[in-house]
Design a protein around this motif. Sequence first.
Motif, mmCIF file in Angstrom:
data_model
loop_
_atom_site.group_PDB
_atom_site.id
_atom_site.type_symbol
_atom_site.label_atom_id
_atom_site.label_comp_id
_atom_site.label_asym_id
_atom_site.label_seq_id
_atom_site.Cartn_x
_atom_site.Cartn_y
_atom_site.Cartn_z
ATOM 1 N N GLY A 11 2.414 3.489 3.295
ATOM 2 C CA GLY A 11 2.740 1.980 3.561
ATOM 3 C C GLY A 11 3.938 2.030 4.287
ATOM 4 N N ASN A 36 0.629 -1.381 -0.210
ATOM 5 C CA ASN A 36 -0.301 -0.357 -0.335
ATOM 6 C C ASN A 36 0.401 1.615 0.254
ATOM 7 O OD1 ASN A 36 -2.609 -1.454 0.419
ATOM 8 N ND2 ASN A 36 -1.998 -1.859 2.493
ATOM 9 N N ASN A 61 -1.128 4.192 -3.874
ATOM 10 C CA ASN A 61 -1.667 2.881 -3.215
ATOM 11 C C ASN A 61 -0.887 1.385 -3.785
ATOM 12 O OD1 ASN A 61 -3.201 2.026 -0.809
ATOM 13 N ND2 ASN A 61 -4.570 1.043 -2.300
ATOM 14 N N ASN A 80 2.177 5.059 -0.954
ATOM 15 C CA ASN A 80 1.562 5.871 -1.497
ATOM 16 C C ASN A 80 2.179 7.218 -1.581
ATOM 17 O OD1 ASN A 80 -1.437 5.328 -2.195
ATOM 18 N ND2 ASN A 80 -1.567 4.545 0.087
#
Length: 241
Positions: free
Chosen positions: A61, A11, A24, A13
């Motif tokens: 992330g 995830n 993501n 970003n």
Amino acid sequence: MANSASLIVENLNKRFGGVVATDNVSFALDPGSIQCIIGPNGAGKSTFFSLLVGIQKPDSGRIVFNDIDITRMLPAARVKQGLGLTFQTNRVFHDLSVRQNLEIAKAAGADNGNRVKDDRYLLALERFGLDAGDHTPARNLPHHQRQWLEIVMVLACGPDLMLLDEPTAGMSPQETGNTARVLRELNQTGLTLVVVEHDMAFVRDIAQRVTVLHQGRIFADGPLDEVTRRQDVRDIYLGRK
């Protein structure tokens, strides 16, 4: 195979003001594989690479390498964990000789303590036709040999995983083909490779798996043949999406 490495991205970003550069992104690397990151201009490849190597820090992330969270580590610390980094802009010491460049790299990797890793360095040195005793200043080498010298220097540090950003940029087809052959040989020793690239002929020559980025997101991921047969992937490269 020996010394294969794992890399997991969860995830991830990254924004620059109102621009979403990495959206993501989750990504898992098969240990011992060659995986290429591809995509059209502006897809987010450079930003993703910068996040992997530690030049940029993600907004959220995480990045896990060999079960260690490296998300906030500096590039030098990632190298000590076993990441090898080569960049689109060549980073050899141009005012030093080939011999001096290699001696510096070998000193940095002196504690790798692994014969397999040492053999990779020697293999690349031979296959690229470089001489460890060469007193030629690196700035006087042809472009492709400077690129090869950087790869050999990285291998001298004994990485488990190499991240390469457009390693054949500016090379002739013959030089590109030789680079592909050497990378495949290195992979056969267990070295894991992630290559960010736009040259699809080179990608087809080395990739076992590809990840397609588009507008900062993963658009497709899988075996090379499956992904490159997809019409929507072709449309991206033709500017239809």
